[in-house]
Design a protein around this motif. Structure first.
Motif, PDB file in Angstrom:
ATOM      1  N   THR A  50       0.836  -1.207   0.000  1.00  0.00           N
ATOM      2  CA  THR A  50       0.000   0.000   0.000  1.00  0.00           C
ATOM      3  C   THR A  50       0.866   1.250   0.000  1.00  0.00           C
ATOM      4  OG1 THR A  50      -1.741  -1.203   1.161  1.00  0.00           O
ATOM      5  CG2 THR A  50      -1.886   1.199   1.190  1.00  0.00           C
ATOM      6  N   PHE A  51       1.931   1.231   0.775  1.00  0.00           N
ATOM      7  CA  PHE A  51       2.857   2.370   0.825  1.00  0.00           C
ATOM      8  C   PHE A  51       3.518   2.578  -0.548  1.00  0.00           C
ATOM      9  CE2 PHE A  51       7.064   4.259   1.574  1.00  0.00           C
ATOM     10  CZ  PHE A  51       6.696   5.426   2.241  1.00  0.00           C
ATOM     11  N   LEU A  52       3.887   1.482  -1.211  1.00  0.00           N
ATOM     12  CA  LEU A  52       4.565   1.554  -2.505  1.00  0.00           C
ATOM     13  C   LEU A  52       3.636   1.983  -3.643  1.00  0.00           C
ATOM     14  CD1 LEU A  52       7.190   1.003  -4.149  1.00  0.00           C
ATOM     15  CD2 LEU A  52       6.461  -1.380  -4.316  1.00  0.00           C
ATOM     16  N   PHE A  53       2.395   1.472  -3.651  1.00  0.00           N
ATOM     17  CA  PHE A  53       1.491   1.700  -4.784  1.00  0.00           C
ATOM     18  C   PHE A  53       0.302   2.605  -4.484  1.00  0.00           C
ATOM     19  CE2 PHE A  53       3.630  -2.297  -5.788  1.00  0.00           C
ATOM     20  CZ  PHE A  53       4.058  -2.047  -7.076  1.00  0.00           C
ATOM     21  N   GLY A  54       0.117   2.972  -3.232  1.00  0.00           N
ATOM     22  CA  GLY A  54      -1.005   3.834  -2.879  1.00  0.00           C
ATOM     23  C   GLY A  54      -2.240   3.047  -2.485  1.00  0.00           C
ATOM     24  N   SER A  55      -3.274   3.767  -2.084  1.00  0.00           N
ATOM     25  CA  SER A  55      -4.492   3.146  -1.541  1.00  0.00           C
ATOM     26  C   SER A  55      -5.243   2.295  -2.565  1.00  0.00           C
ATOM     27  CB  SER A  55      -5.416   4.215  -0.969  1.00  0.00           C
ATOM     28  OG  SER A  55      -5.763   5.144  -1.984  1.00  0.00           O
ATOM     29  N   LEU A  63      -5.972  -7.627  -2.907  1.00  0.00           N
ATOM     30  CA  LEU A  63      -4.997  -7.048  -3.826  1.00  0.00           C
ATOM     31  C   LEU A  63      -5.646  -6.736  -5.175  1.00  0.00           C
ATOM     32  CD1 LEU A  63      -1.883  -6.425  -4.133  1.00  0.00           C
ATOM     33  CD2 LEU A  63      -1.737  -8.645  -5.271  1.00  0.00           C
ATOM     34  N   ASN A  64      -5.458  -5.516  -5.654  1.00  0.00           N
ATOM     35  CA  ASN A  64      -5.983  -5.075  -6.941  1.00  0.00           C
ATOM     36  C   ASN A  64      -4.939  -5.436  -8.009  1.00  0.00           C
ATOM     37  OD1 ASN A  64      -6.970  -3.723  -9.150  1.00  0.00           O
ATOM     38  ND2 ASN A  64      -7.388  -1.813  -8.060  1.00  0.00           N
ATOM     39  N   ILE A  68      -1.982  -3.195 -10.045  1.00  0.00           N
ATOM     40  CA  ILE A  68      -0.551  -3.439  -9.797  1.00  0.00           C
ATOM     41  C   ILE A  68       0.151  -3.883 -11.088  1.00  0.00           C
ATOM     42  CG2 ILE A  68       1.127  -4.832  -8.498  1.00  0.00           C
ATOM     43  CD1 ILE A  68      -0.342  -3.101  -6.538  1.00  0.00           C
ATOM     44  N   SER A  69      -0.471  -4.813 -11.812  1.00  0.00           N
ATOM     45  CA  SER A  69       0.123  -5.323 -13.063  1.00  0.00           C
ATOM     46  C   SER A  69       0.362  -4.209 -14.068  1.00  0.00           C
ATOM     47  CB  SER A  69      -0.786  -6.381 -13.702  1.00  0.00           C
ATOM     48  OG  SER A  69      -0.867  -7.503 -12.873  1.00  0.00           O
TER      49      SER A  69
END
Length: 194
Positions: A50-55, A63-64, A68-69
């Motif tokens: 979450t910190f790396l990719f946001g909310s 996991l979305n 992410i992909s």
């Protein structure tokens, strides 16, 4: 106990080969499935992702993956950071797995075995190959996708030639019967090795 890495490009038939090893008595660990599970259940990992990719990284606590992909396929730095978060957790999970199994042979299956450095956990490595066009057909059928999408995914994997050079055994999986026979032969060899 012998730890055997199993890898191969998308559509090569790793899952089929893994099933054959399981039928012969090997314990099996599928790194990709374990990684997905940990990304959805490990509180520390969820926080880091979450910190790396946001909310938007998680939707309703799950996991979305498409979000992410989309990012990691176009951003190698983000992919490397994601891998740096996930792979150590998968390795730790695998080490616990090996402590609980009584099998003589443990198969660690990972699409990116070499890329992740997980081959260093293994006593031996097997690469599964198949004719290139056959691989594309299998993935198109399995994932209900087009050739272009499959080629995009293949582009992000280490090629078969590089994997084969780093492997102790190679299984050519163009027909299921032939692959099954090759698995049986390799399994018997592995049992005899010190």
């Amino acid at each position: 106990m012998k730890i055997v890495g199993l890898t191969g490009g998308i559509g090569s038939g790793k899952s089929t080969v893994l099933t054959y090893f399981k039928e012969l008595g090997a314990a099996t660990f599928i790194a990709d499935i374990e990684a997905k599970q940990l990304m959805n259940t490990n509180a520390e990992l969820i926080k880091e992702i979450t910190f790396l990719f946001g909310s938007e990284a998680y939707k309703n606590g799950i996991l979305n993956r498409s979000y992410i992909s989309e990012i990691v396929f176009n951003n190698k730095a983000k992919l490397a950071k994601l891998n740096a978060l996930v792979h150590p957790k998968v390795r730790a999970h695998f080490e616990n797995f090996t402590k609980t199994t009584k099998a003589e042979i443990v198969i660690y299956e990972a699409a990116i075995l070499f890329e992740s450095g997980s081959h260093n956990l293994c006593d031996y490595v097997i690469t599964v190959t198949a004719d290139f066009e056959e691989r594309i057909k299998r993935v198109m059928l399995r994932d209900q996708t087009d050739k272009e999408a499959v080629m995009q995914r293949i582009k992000h994997q280490l090629n078969d030639e590089a994997k084969v050079l780093k492997s102790d055994f190679v299984i050519t999986n163009n027909t299921f019967q032939s692959a099954k026979e090759q698995v049986k032969t390799i399994f018997e060899i592995l049992l005899k090795l010190n």
